[in-house]
Each structure stands twice: as structure tokens, then as C-alpha cells.
Design a protein around this motif. Structure first.
Motif, mmCIF file in Angstrom:
data_model
loop_
_atom_site.group_PDB
_atom_site.id
_atom_site.type_symbol
_atom_site.label_atom_id
_atom_site.label_comp_id
_atom_site.label_asym_id
_atom_site.label_seq_id
_atom_site.Cartn_x
_atom_site.Cartn_y
_atom_site.Cartn_z
ATOM 1 N N ILE A 103 0.866 -1.174 0.000
ATOM 2 C CA ILE A 103 0.000 0.000 0.000
ATOM 3 C C ILE A 103 0.903 1.223 0.000
ATOM 4 C CG2 ILE A 103 -1.829 1.248 1.218
ATOM 5 C CD1 ILE A 103 -2.668 -1.604 0.426
ATOM 6 N N SER A 104 0.678 2.129 -0.913
ATOM 7 C CA SER A 104 1.434 3.371 -0.929
ATOM 8 C C SER A 104 0.805 4.337 0.077
ATOM 9 C CB SER A 104 1.409 3.995 -2.327
ATOM 10 O OG SER A 104 1.883 5.320 -2.268
ATOM 11 N N TYR A 105 1.522 4.619 1.158
ATOM 12 C CA TYR A 105 1.011 5.531 2.190
ATOM 13 C C TYR A 105 0.758 6.912 1.602
ATOM 14 C CZ TYR A 105 0.779 8.420 6.354
ATOM 15 O OH TYR A 105 0.376 9.325 7.309
ATOM 16 N N GLU A 106 1.671 7.378 0.778
ATOM 17 C CA GLU A 106 1.522 8.699 0.183
ATOM 18 C C GLU A 106 0.256 8.775 -0.679
ATOM 19 O OE1 GLU A 106 3.396 11.157 1.205
ATOM 20 O OE2 GLU A 106 4.564 9.722 2.394
ATOM 21 N N GLU A 107 -0.014 7.720 -1.429
ATOM 22 C CA GLU A 107 -1.217 7.707 -2.251
ATOM 23 C C GLU A 107 -2.472 7.488 -1.409
ATOM 24 O OE1 GLU A 107 -1.117 5.544 -5.946
ATOM 25 O OE2 GLU A 107 1.055 5.828 -6.078
ATOM 26 N N PHE A 108 -2.353 6.734 -0.311
ATOM 27 C CA PHE A 108 -3.479 6.560 0.612
ATOM 28 C C PHE A 108 -3.957 7.925 1.107
ATOM 29 C CE2 PHE A 108 -3.986 6.728 5.297
ATOM 30 C CZ PHE A 108 -5.328 6.363 5.369
ATOM 31 N N LEU A 109 -3.014 8.813 1.390
ATOM 32 C CA LEU A 109 -3.356 10.146 1.889
ATOM 33 C C LEU A 109 -4.182 10.948 0.886
ATOM 34 C CD1 LEU A 109 -0.005 11.180 3.626
ATOM 35 C CD2 LEU A 109 -2.119 10.370 4.713
#
Length: 161
Positions: A103-109
Motif C-alpha cells: 500500500i502506498s502511504y503517500e497515495e493513501f493520503l
């Protein structure tokens, strides 16, 4: 601590899986506080793991909390971050193939969330907690009834040779 799909973050000794780790490497582990969430290796299947306890976890995981905790009830978000609709949304920020997906944390944001006031979040979480407890209670009753049914079935009929 270990991340689970159904119980959130738990103490490693509460997990039925025996996971070896070298205690000398714990210096690199990440600290997790109550109310924080962990993006773990199976998040693409079960969502983010909520922590109700303090501990340390694998450096492979991403640990996060709210930048404005006064606006958020982590118990409410525990339900949001493990919901089927959220897990489907995670597909847009997941990369890799098969079990190696991350999971991309930056994209989750960037997903964006509409959410109610903290008071409403708390009320919703309390309601869902009570509902979950009720389901667990009835599941236990059902399990007992299934055992009784087997016992009665075995003792009602006598097999003649």
C-alpha cells in the motif's frame, strides 16, 4: 506486536503463529501507540490494523496516527479502515503482484474521506462495538448449540450390530 486481519495489533505471544525474530534487531522496530494504525503486509486483504496497545512492530510496516487527534475517534476509524468498501478503495493505491502487494502511504493520503464530527464518530463506534459484542455472543451460543446437537444425535440413536 503482530498485525492481524481480524483483531488488529496484538501482542506477538497472543498469535497462534510462531514467528521467530532476532531480539538483537528490535532496535530497528517501530513503536506503535494506542489509537494508531499499521499498514501491514496483508492490508490489501483486511485493511489497516488498529492498535489498542503500545508496543513495537516490524520495520516493514507503516505506522501512522492522526495529525489532528482531537477531530478523530480511532475506534470509529478502526471500522472504516477494515470495511469492505475501504479495502476496495485500497486497490487504487496498491502496487505489486500477488502476496507481495504494498500500500502506498503517500497515495493513501490522497484518497480523501468525508467524516462526521468526533462526537458522532464516538457514538457510531460505540454502537458498532455493542453490535460486534452481540454478534460474538450469539456466535458462541450457536457454537454451543451445534455441539449439543451432535451430542444429542449420537445419544438418541443406538446402532445395532
Amino acid at each position: 506486536m503482530s498485525a492481524t486481519q481480524d483483531r488488529g495489533m496484538i501482542r506477538r505471544d497472543e498469535n497462534s503463529i510462531n514467528i521467530f525474530h532476532d531480539k538483537k534487531n528490535e532496535a530497528g522496530y517501530k513503536r506503535v501507540l494506542p489509537g494508531q494504525f499499521v499498514i501491514h503486509l496483508r492490508s490489501f486483504q483486511g485493511g489497516f490494523a488498529h492498535s489498542a496497545i503500545e508496543g513495537i512492530t516490524s520495520p516493514a510496516y507503516t505506522v501512522f496516527g492522526f495529525s489532528e487527534p482531537e477531530k478523530h475517534d480511532s475506534e470509529y476509524w478502526k471500522y472504516v479502515f477494515t470495511s469492505k468498501s475501504f479495502i476496495r478503495r485500497l486497490e487504487t493505491v496498491t502496487y505489486g503482484i500477488r502476496d507481495g502487494r504494498s500500500i502506498s502511504y503517500e497515495e493513501f493520503l490522497t484518497l480523501g474521506f468525508a467524516y462526521p464530527s468526533k462526537a458522532e464518530q464516538t457514538a457510531i463506534a460505540q454502537y458498532l462495538d455493542k453490535l460486534s459484542d452481540l454478534i460474538t455472543l450469539h456466535q458462541r451460543k450457536l457454537d454451543k448449540l451445534k455441539i449439543q446437537k451432535i451430542y444429542v444425535g449420537k445419544n438418541v440413536f443406538v446402532r445395532k450390530m
